[in-house]
Design a protein around this motif. Structure first.
Motif, short mmCIF file in Angstrom:
data_model
loop_
_atom_site.label_atom_id
_atom_site.label_comp_id
_atom_site.label_asym_id
_atom_site.label_seq_id
_atom_site.Cartn_x
_atom_site.Cartn_y
_atom_site.Cartn_z
N ALA A 134 0.83 -1.20 0.00
CA ALA A 134 0.00 0.00 0.00
C ALA A 134 0.87 1.25 0.00
CB ALA A 134 -0.92 0.01 1.21
N PRO A 135 0.43 2.30 -0.72
CA PRO A 135 1.18 3.56 -0.67
C PRO A 135 0.99 4.22 0.69
CG PRO A 135 -0.89 3.86 -1.84
CD PRO A 135 -0.77 2.38 -1.56
N ALA A 136 1.76 5.25 0.96
CA ALA A 136 1.63 5.97 2.23
C ALA A 136 0.18 6.40 2.44
CB ALA A 136 2.55 7.19 2.23
N TYR A 137 -0.30 6.25 3.67
CA TYR A 137 -1.68 6.64 3.95
C TYR A 137 -1.78 7.20 5.38
CZ TYR A 137 -1.90 2.15 6.46
OH TYR A 137 -1.66 1.10 7.32
N ARG A 138 -2.88 7.86 5.61
CA ARG A 138 -3.16 8.45 6.92
C ARG A 138 -4.31 7.68 7.56
NH1 ARG A 138 -6.49 12.66 8.22
NH2 ARG A 138 -6.88 13.02 5.99
N PHE A 139 -4.25 7.51 8.88
CA PHE A 139 -5.35 6.86 9.58
C PHE A 139 -5.70 7.62 10.85
CE2 PHE A 139 -1.50 5.02 11.34
CZ PHE A 139 -1.74 4.99 12.70
N GLY A 159 -1.41 7.26 -0.95
CA GLY A 159 -0.46 7.75 -1.94
C GLY A 159 -0.22 9.25 -1.87
N LYS A 160 -0.89 9.94 -0.96
CA LYS A 160 -0.74 11.39 -0.84
C LYS A 160 -0.21 11.82 0.53
CE LYS A 160 -4.65 12.20 -3.96
NZ LYS A 160 -6.01 12.83 -4.09
N ALA A 161 -0.28 10.94 1.50
CA ALA A 161 0.16 11.30 2.85
C ALA A 161 1.65 11.60 2.86
CB ALA A 161 -0.15 10.16 3.81
N VAL A 162 2.03 12.58 3.67
CA VAL A 162 3.44 12.99 3.76
C VAL A 162 4.20 11.99 4.63
CG1 VAL A 162 5.02 14.79 4.53
CG2 VAL A 162 2.82 15.41 3.49
N GLY A 192 -2.35 8.97 12.69
CA GLY A 192 -0.99 8.67 12.27
C GLY A 192 -0.86 8.53 10.78
N VAL A 193 0.38 8.27 10.36
CA VAL A 193 0.72 8.06 8.95
C VAL A 193 1.63 6.85 8.88
CG1 VAL A 193 1.93 8.98 6.93
CG2 VAL A 193 0.52 10.50 8.34
N PHE A 194 1.40 6.00 7.88
CA PHE A 194 2.25 4.83 7.66
C PHE A 194 2.74 4.84 6.23
CE2 PHE A 194 3.17 0.51 6.40
CZ PHE A 194 3.96 0.06 7.45
N ASP A 195 4.05 4.66 6.03
CA ASP A 195 4.64 4.55 4.71
C ASP A 195 5.55 3.33 4.72
OD1 ASP A 195 6.11 4.74 2.35
OD2 ASP A 195 6.25 6.92 2.41
N GLY A 196 5.04 2.21 4.21
CA GLY A 196 5.79 0.97 4.26
C GLY A 196 7.06 1.00 3.44
N ALA A 197 7.00 1.62 2.25
CA ALA A 197 8.17 1.65 1.38
C ALA A 197 9.33 2.40 2.04
CB ALA A 197 7.81 2.30 0.05
N ALA A 198 9.02 3.44 2.80
CA ALA A 198 10.05 4.24 3.47
C ALA A 198 10.35 3.73 4.88
CB ALA A 198 9.61 5.70 3.54
N GLU A 199 9.64 2.67 5.31
CA GLU A 199 9.77 2.15 6.66
C GLU A 199 9.60 3.28 7.68
OE1 GLU A 199 13.38 -0.02 7.09
OE2 GLU A 199 12.74 -1.64 5.78
N ALA A 200 8.56 4.08 7.46
CA ALA A 200 8.31 5.25 8.30
C ALA A 200 6.91 5.19 8.88
CB ALA A 200 8.49 6.53 7.48
#
Length: 255
Positions: free
Chosen positions: A49-54, A228-231, A67-75
């Protein structure tokens, strides 16, 4: 105080608001051959999944978090708000995970209570492996910090309930780590915890947008947005960090 808490976000159209949405197309449903329960489980953000906000919250029945999760960036970043250890006090806990680096910040109001407890002022670097109950999606390859998948794996009687909407019941007693409610809250529900009504909705690409449950005492919701838009979360600014207080953090989180 444990890290296994979360709650739900307010959604404007609780009743449905299907008139705001275009007619459903066959392509809206990921895998037409799947049953509604499988469809819904597949809608939970996965490793790709692309970065997303929850957001998690409810009308007093749950803790509040975003929060925000970005799996590709491990952030990963999350802020949790909850009642404090004394009547009239409140706690705000921030967590940032970037690869193997982790920071936490615990704020407590009123300030005099924070001073009495000796809380560090600022973001403190810490080792998650030294926290007994540390289990947040985003560590160890997880991709669902809000815990929606953990809940929906134990969904029963899932049906399509309208345009990109679903309903059914959840057996909270089988959830491994239900972030919406604490273990104590689930135990207090008794037999009702085995059949908790829920509704859910997905977007036009079949991605989960809301998961709402009704429990005694109120409503709990998880909402997802900005796929896909979350920072992507960043490390706390150096000026906002504290070089002291790491041992106090372990004492609090393992208490």
């Amino acid at each position: 105080m444990k890290l296994g808490i979360a709650a739900v976000a307010a959604v404007l159209c609780l009743g449905g608001c299907t008139w705001l949405e275009p007619p459903i197309e066959e392509s809206d449903i990921a895998g037409a051959a799947l049953g509604p329960g499988e469809e819904l489980l597949r809608s939970v953000p996965g490793e790709g999944a692309p970065a997303y906000r929850f957001t998690i919250g409810g009308g007093g029945a749950c803790a509040r978090a975003d929060g925000v999760f970005d799996g590709a960036a491990e952030a990963f970043r999350m802020t949790i708000s909850m009642d404090g250890p004394q009547p009239g006090s409140s706690v705000t806990m921030g967590l940032v995970l970037l690869g193997e680096d982790a920071w936490i910040r615990i704020g407590l109001e009123p300030a005099e209570v924070a001073r009495q407890l000796g809380l560090p002022d600022g973001w403190v670097a810490f080792d998650p492996e030294r926290v007994e109950s540390f289990r947040i999606g985003g560590t160890g390859g997880g991709s669902d910090p809000a815990g929606a998948g953990d809940l929906l794996e134990n969904a029963v009687g899932v049906t399509r309930a309208g345009n990109r909407k679903y309903s059914g019941t959840l057996d909270l007693t089988k959830a491994e780590d239900p972030m919406m409610l604490t273990t104590e809250q689930i135990t207090a529900l008794g037999d009702a915890a085995r059949s908790v009504p829920f509704t859910a909705s997905v977007d036009a690409e079949g991605r989960l947008t809301t998961l709402t449950t009704q429990v005694p005492g109120g409503t709990c919701r998880i909402a997802f947005a900005d796929y896909g838009k979350a920072v992507t979360p960043a490390a706390p600014a150096t000026k906002d960090r504290s070089d002291e207080g790491e041992e106090k953090i372990y004492e609090i989180l393992n208490s």
